[in-house]
Motif scaffolding. Structure first.
Motif, PDB file in Angstrom:
ATOM      1  N   LEU A   1       0.779  -1.167   0.054  1.00  0.00           N
ATOM      2  CA  LEU A   1      -0.114   0.120  -0.017  1.00  0.00           C
ATOM      3  C   LEU A   1       0.900   1.110   0.031  1.00  0.00           C
ATOM      4  O   LEU A   1       0.192   2.390  -0.187  1.00  0.00           O
ATOM      5  CB  LEU A   1      -0.901  -0.191   1.365  1.00  0.00           C
ATOM      6  CG  LEU A   1      -2.064  -1.142   1.282  1.00  0.00           C
ATOM      7  CD1 LEU A   1      -2.910  -1.110   2.433  1.00  0.00           C
ATOM      8  CD2 LEU A   1      -2.920  -1.159   0.011  1.00  0.00           C
ATOM      9  N   LYS A   2       2.304   0.980   0.143  1.00  0.00           N
ATOM     10  CA  LYS A   2       2.992   2.457   0.156  1.00  0.00           C
ATOM     11  C   LYS A   2       2.857   3.316   1.125  1.00  0.00           C
ATOM     12  O   LYS A   2       3.065   4.567   0.780  1.00  0.00           O
ATOM     13  CB  LYS A   2       3.157   3.010  -1.438  1.00  0.00           C
ATOM     14  CG  LYS A   2       3.289   1.940  -2.568  1.00  0.00           C
ATOM     15  CD  LYS A   2       4.725   1.308  -2.560  1.00  0.00           C
ATOM     16  CE  LYS A   2       4.917   0.446  -3.577  1.00  0.00           C
ATOM     17  NZ  LYS A   2       6.323  -0.172  -3.579  1.00  0.00           N
ATOM     18  N   GLN A   3       2.421   2.925   2.170  1.00  0.00           N
ATOM     19  CA  GLN A   3       2.240   3.894   3.447  1.00  0.00           C
ATOM     20  C   GLN A   3       3.141   4.060   4.292  1.00  0.00           C
ATOM     21  O   GLN A   3       4.061   2.955   4.572  1.00  0.00           O
ATOM     22  CB  GLN A   3       0.894   3.181   4.167  1.00  0.00           C
ATOM     23  CG  GLN A   3      -0.372   3.387   3.223  1.00  0.00           C
ATOM     24  CD  GLN A   3      -0.844   4.800   2.767  1.00  0.00           C
ATOM     25  OE1 GLN A   3      -0.777   5.571   3.539  1.00  0.00           O
ATOM     26  NE2 GLN A   3      -1.068   4.539   1.554  1.00  0.00           N
ATOM     27  N   LYS A   4       3.575   5.123   4.747  1.00  0.00           N
ATOM     28  CA  LYS A   4       4.822   5.373   5.867  1.00  0.00           C
ATOM     29  C   LYS A   4       4.350   6.478   6.792  1.00  0.00           C
ATOM     30  O   LYS A   4       3.336   7.145   6.564  1.00  0.00           O
ATOM     31  CB  LYS A   4       6.013   5.786   4.960  1.00  0.00           C
ATOM     32  CG  LYS A   4       6.825   4.625   4.214  1.00  0.00           C
ATOM     33  CD  LYS A   4       8.205   5.038   3.612  1.00  0.00           C
ATOM     34  CE  LYS A   4       8.727   3.695   3.026  1.00  0.00           C
ATOM     35  NZ  LYS A   4      10.093   4.076   2.583  1.00  0.00           N
ATOM     36  N   GLY A   5       5.105   6.664   7.781  1.00  0.00           N
ATOM     37  CA  GLY A   5       4.996   7.545   8.834  1.00  0.00           C
ATOM     38  C   GLY A   5       4.809   6.764   9.945  1.00  0.00           C
ATOM     39  O   GLY A   5       4.749   5.772  10.465  1.00  0.00           O
TER      40      GLY A   5
ATOM     41  N   THR B   1      11.698  -9.421  21.009  1.00  0.00           N
ATOM     42  CA  THR B   1      11.377  -9.514  19.520  1.00  0.00           C
ATOM     43  C   THR B   1      10.826  -7.809  19.341  1.00  0.00           C
ATOM     44  O   THR B   1      11.328  -7.428  18.082  1.00  0.00           O
ATOM     45  CB  THR B   1      10.061 -10.258  19.152  1.00  0.00           C
ATOM     46  OG1 THR B   1       9.030  -9.929  20.240  1.00  0.00           O
ATOM     47  CG2 THR B   1      10.368 -11.806  19.382  1.00  0.00           C
ATOM     48  N   LEU B   2      10.412  -7.306  20.088  1.00  0.00           N
ATOM     49  CA  LEU B   2      10.039  -5.699  19.785  1.00  0.00           C
ATOM     50  C   LEU B   2      11.378  -5.037  19.678  1.00  0.00           C
ATOM     51  O   LEU B   2      11.545  -3.905  18.879  1.00  0.00           O
ATOM     52  CB  LEU B   2       9.307  -5.118  21.104  1.00  0.00           C
ATOM     53  CG  LEU B   2       7.906  -5.588  21.173  1.00  0.00           C
ATOM     54  CD1 LEU B   2       7.235  -5.000  22.713  1.00  0.00           C
ATOM     55  CD2 LEU B   2       7.109  -4.773  20.206  1.00  0.00           C
ATOM     56  N   PHE B   3      12.447  -5.200  20.205  1.00  0.00           N
ATOM     57  CA  PHE B   3      13.683  -4.669  20.105  1.00  0.00           C
ATOM     58  C   PHE B   3      14.231  -4.780  18.395  1.00  0.00           C
ATOM     59  O   PHE B   3      14.441  -3.577  17.903  1.00  0.00           O
ATOM     60  CB  PHE B   3      14.836  -5.225  20.877  1.00  0.00           C
ATOM     61  CG  PHE B   3      16.008  -4.675  20.604  1.00  0.00           C
ATOM     62  CD1 PHE B   3      16.496  -3.363  20.953  1.00  0.00           C
ATOM     63  CD2 PHE B   3      17.165  -5.340  19.669  1.00  0.00           C
ATOM     64  CE1 PHE B   3      18.037  -2.848  20.685  1.00  0.00           C
ATOM     65  CE2 PHE B   3      18.170  -4.945  19.532  1.00  0.00           C
ATOM     66  CZ  PHE B   3      18.676  -3.750  20.000  1.00  0.00           C
ATOM     67  N   PHE B   4      14.025  -5.979  17.959  1.00  0.00           N
ATOM     68  CA  PHE B   4      14.428  -6.264  16.650  1.00  0.00           C
ATOM     69  C   PHE B   4      13.283  -5.528  15.865  1.00  0.00           C
ATOM     70  O   PHE B   4      13.633  -5.188  14.444  1.00  0.00           O
ATOM     71  CB  PHE B   4      14.411  -7.484  16.102  1.00  0.00           C
ATOM     72  CG  PHE B   4      15.452  -8.413  17.091  1.00  0.00           C
ATOM     73  CD1 PHE B   4      16.707  -8.083  16.320  1.00  0.00           C
ATOM     74  CD2 PHE B   4      15.427  -9.296  18.266  1.00  0.00           C
ATOM     75  CE1 PHE B   4      17.834  -8.890  16.862  1.00  0.00           C
ATOM     76  CE2 PHE B   4      16.536  -9.868  18.583  1.00  0.00           C
ATOM     77  CZ  PHE B   4      17.732  -9.530  18.010  1.00  0.00           C
ATOM     78  N   TRP B   5      12.163  -5.210  16.052  1.00  0.00           N
ATOM     79  CA  TRP B   5      11.110  -4.749  15.227  1.00  0.00           C
ATOM     80  C   TRP B   5      11.226  -3.138  15.232  1.00  0.00           C
ATOM     81  O   TRP B   5      11.180  -2.416  14.020  1.00  0.00           O
ATOM     82  CB  TRP B   5       9.657  -4.970  15.761  1.00  0.00           C
ATOM     83  CG  TRP B   5       9.164  -6.225  15.330  1.00  0.00           C
ATOM     84  CD1 TRP B   5       8.677  -7.224  16.093  1.00  0.00           C
ATOM     85  CD2 TRP B   5       8.807  -6.634  13.818  1.00  0.00           C
ATOM     86  NE1 TRP B   5       8.341  -8.537  15.281  1.00  0.00           N
ATOM     87  CE2 TRP B   5       8.361  -8.029  13.762  1.00  0.00           C
ATOM     88  CE3 TRP B   5       9.006  -5.843  12.763  1.00  0.00           C
ATOM     89  CZ2 TRP B   5       7.985  -8.519  12.712  1.00  0.00           C
ATOM     90  CZ3 TRP B   5       8.672  -6.606  11.325  1.00  0.00           C
ATOM     91  CH2 TRP B   5       8.165  -7.873  11.444  1.00  0.00           C
TER      92      TRP B   5
ATOM     93  N   ASN C   1      13.100   1.191  11.467  1.00  0.00           N
ATOM     94  CA  ASN C   1      14.056   2.111  11.479  1.00  0.00           C
ATOM     95  C   ASN C   1      14.615   2.092   9.956  1.00  0.00           C
ATOM     96  O   ASN C   1      15.109   2.999   9.295  1.00  0.00           O
ATOM     97  CB  ASN C   1      15.010   2.349  12.370  1.00  0.00           C
ATOM     98  CG  ASN C   1      14.199   2.962  13.498  1.00  0.00           C
ATOM     99  OD1 ASN C   1      13.714   3.955  13.740  1.00  0.00           O
ATOM    100  ND2 ASN C   1      14.914   2.689  14.936  1.00  0.00           N
ATOM    101  N   PHE C   2      14.813   0.708   9.671  1.00  0.00           N
ATOM    102  CA  PHE C   2      15.630   0.497   8.591  1.00  0.00           C
ATOM    103  C   PHE C   2      14.810   0.626   7.372  1.00  0.00           C
ATOM    104  O   PHE C   2      15.179   1.286   6.017  1.00  0.00           O
ATOM    105  CB  PHE C   2      16.067  -1.199   8.337  1.00  0.00           C
ATOM    106  CG  PHE C   2      16.861  -1.435   7.425  1.00  0.00           C
ATOM    107  CD1 PHE C   2      18.182  -1.027   6.975  1.00  0.00           C
ATOM    108  CD2 PHE C   2      16.198  -2.166   6.359  1.00  0.00           C
ATOM    109  CE1 PHE C   2      18.981  -1.432   6.096  1.00  0.00           C
ATOM    110  CE2 PHE C   2      16.642  -2.653   5.051  1.00  0.00           C
ATOM    111  CZ  PHE C   2      17.987  -2.196   4.925  1.00  0.00           C
ATOM    112  N   VAL C   3      13.357   0.404   7.251  1.00  0.00           N
ATOM    113  CA  VAL C   3      12.709   0.617   6.002  1.00  0.00           C
ATOM    114  C   VAL C   3      11.896   2.116   5.900  1.00  0.00           C
ATOM    115  O   VAL C   3      11.165   2.228   4.999  1.00  0.00           O
ATOM    116  CB  VAL C   3      11.553  -0.600   6.172  1.00  0.00           C
ATOM    117  CG1 VAL C   3      11.915  -1.821   6.010  1.00  0.00           C
ATOM    118  CG2 VAL C   3      10.405  -0.125   7.426  1.00  0.00           C
TER     119      VAL C   3
END
Length: 304
Positions: free
Chosen positions: A242-246, A292-296, A301-303
């Motif tokens: 859906l190309k959504q960010k923010g 797992t939240l740490f990795f998310w 942040n990467f995407v």
């Protein structure tokens, strides 16, 4: 931070009371009813009348509904293939399909994203997860709790279920822009605030770790789905398709990566859907979710 402390203190108190000889071990059934019949309706009557609808809220609100629909498809398909019992399938659908978006989610989201993030988290929680659990969650619990059901029986149980009744009242209050007096709202919020300590104390009373238990393979599958596959699906859908960010999108994905919802576990347990597995999903899922939240956080942040 206070919410996180309350979560662990209440859970460990419940576990500790298992070793108190004269403590009534079956009291968790009463606690479950208090949570479902009093605390949950109080939260509904407090929060839902205050929701202001806007079209851009569809993404955070829809996250919980999409995730629960995915849980139904995922576990119903696997359960049918491996011929699981209805109660096992229903347990995993409910505990794997709803996220702890408030008591665990709110303090974490506020710490990561500040007040703007918390405002989005409330949307994910109330018209999202809370409403989905009060409607579809109840429907699934009723359907999978018995061997045979009819449309009339299911409708009767839903319509007479106190959280659903108060949900309907709260929706009507929202439509007609009516809210309770301040003193009543204060009382509702206080009663609703008992959800976390009572529910986790109840879970602690039922929590047991038997290395030979057949529940662990189902626990592993349930938590892999809840903590990894569910947020991954939402990431792919919202960001890449859906190309959504923010901020709203990030918060929505993080909320779906939280541990299983406490009250959803209580709902499944109250309907006899593998209570021990329900307790394990919460008792193991909450501490594991911090990892797992740490990795998310890193992935989101990467995407960006």
């Amino acid at each position: 931070m206070k919410n996180i402390i309350i979560i662990f203190v209440s859970l460990f108190l419940g576990i500790a009371c298992q070793f108190v000889g004269r403590f009534p071990k079956e009291i968790y059934k009463t606690l479950n009813k208090i949570v479902l019949y009093f605390c949950l309706p109080a939260l509904s009557l407090y929060f839902i009348p205050k929701i202001v609808w806007q079209n851009e809220l569809l993404y955070p609100i829809g996250a919980a509904w999409i995730s629960f629909a995915l849980s139904i498809i995922f576990f119903a398909s696997i359960g049918s293939y491996f011929r699981w019992s209805k109660k096992l399938t229903g347990c995993l659908i409910i505990t794997g399909g709803f996220s702890n978006t408030s008591f665990l989610g709110f303090p974490i989201i506020e710490a990561l994203y500040g007040k703007p993030g918390l405002e989005t988290a409330i949307l994910v929680d109330q018209p999202g997860g809370f409403v989905a659990m009060s409607t579809l969650g109840i429907l699934v619990a009723i359907f999978y709790s018995s061997g045979s059901t009819t449309a009339t029986l299911i409708a009767k149980k839903i319509l007479l279920f106190p959280p659903f009744i108060t949900f309907c009242i709260a929706v009507l209050m929202n439509v007609f822009e009516y809210d309770f007096l301040d003193n009543i709202q204060f009382g509702l919020l206080k009663v609703g605030s008992l959800v976390t300590p009572l529910a986790l104390f109840s879970i602690g009373l039922q929590l047991s770790f038997d290395r030979k238990s057949k529940h662990f393979k189902f626990l592993t599958l349930g938590l892999v789905f809840k903590l990894i596959l569910m947020p991954l699906f939402l990431l792919v859908l919202y960001v890449f398709i859906l190309k959504q960010k923010g901020l709203q999108i990030e918060v929505s994905i993080m909320e779906m990566a939280m541990a299983p919802m406490i009250t959803a576990s209580i709902l499944a347990s109250a309907y006899g859907l593998k209570p021990k597995l329900c307790s394990l999903m919460i008792g193991v899922g909450i501490p594991l979710s911090f990892i797992t939240l740490f990795f998310w956080c890193i992935i989101l942040n990467f995407v960006k």
